[in-house]
Design an enzyme around this catalytic site. Sequence first.
Site: not given
Length: 278
Positions: A2-3, A91, A110
């Site tokens: 994401p930006e 996750h 992550r």
Amino acid sequence: MPELPEVETVCKGLARVLPNRKIVGVRQNRHDLRIPFPADLGSIKGRKVTTIKRRAKYILVHLDDGRTLIIHLGMSGQLTVSKKKYAAEKHDHLVLTLDNGAQVVFNDPRRFGLVALAKTKDLAQHKFFTHLGPEPFDKKFTAAFLAEKFKSKKVAVKLAIMDQTLVVGVGNIYASEALFSARIDPRRAAQSLKPEALKKLVTAVRNILKTAIRAGGSSLRDYVHADGSLGDFQQHFAVYGREGQKCRGCSCNIQKTGGVKRITQGGRSTFYCLLKQE
DNA sequence: CCTTGAACCTGCGGGC
DNA sequence: TGCCCGCAGGTTCAAG
């Protein structure tokens, strides 16, 4: 993933699903991501969602008791909303169940993302937000504003435009794209840019982000960003990820230029093509 | 105040 | 096949 455009796209998806829904289940599969989950995260159970907002790259889920659930997707976070029965995936760290049976799943391999809970709806004074610069679409974000902020910055303009204390939302991809669009060499010292270049940069940042938001928005269906990728926009990258290839949008001769260049700045890849800059 | 580099963490693809 | 390396869209923190 994401930006700003991706976070905005996720928010738009959530905004079609969450408001006026009650949270009837809160499942935490671990106790932390980048920071610990709030000790009282379970207390959002029974609350109703009012509205969804975004500030910088943070997703803000406002609740009917005045509190705000804050979510940041980090590098690899995805939020998906599904009506199908929840099948656990690796996750999946947080799963909210809504009163219509839908599931909101926060998956983040992550674990650079975060979940927080603020006591209020107004977050200007919250520690996550006090140091942030203006939104790129805010009228405060102008060439004159950047000139003032860049004045003391010897760092490369690529790094400066990604500095969230100056302006929010521009990450590693769109920094390269915006600078290419404005025909500014990413290696130039931020303080060396003339007003004309700053003006182009402001316009380029806004245009790139807006275009990406439109492309991301067009790929939404039942999920909030089903594949967690960049929607349709990645096919439109002019330079990002195109080392050695021809850039899109300028008429340079690849035989002559060798195509898009890749360098490392601040430990991260920058892509650029120098035609028309020299 | 500014700058740099490392740290957080997992997964993937390439080279050997 | 396995192992090692570099790389990936973000942010924070320490040290100079």
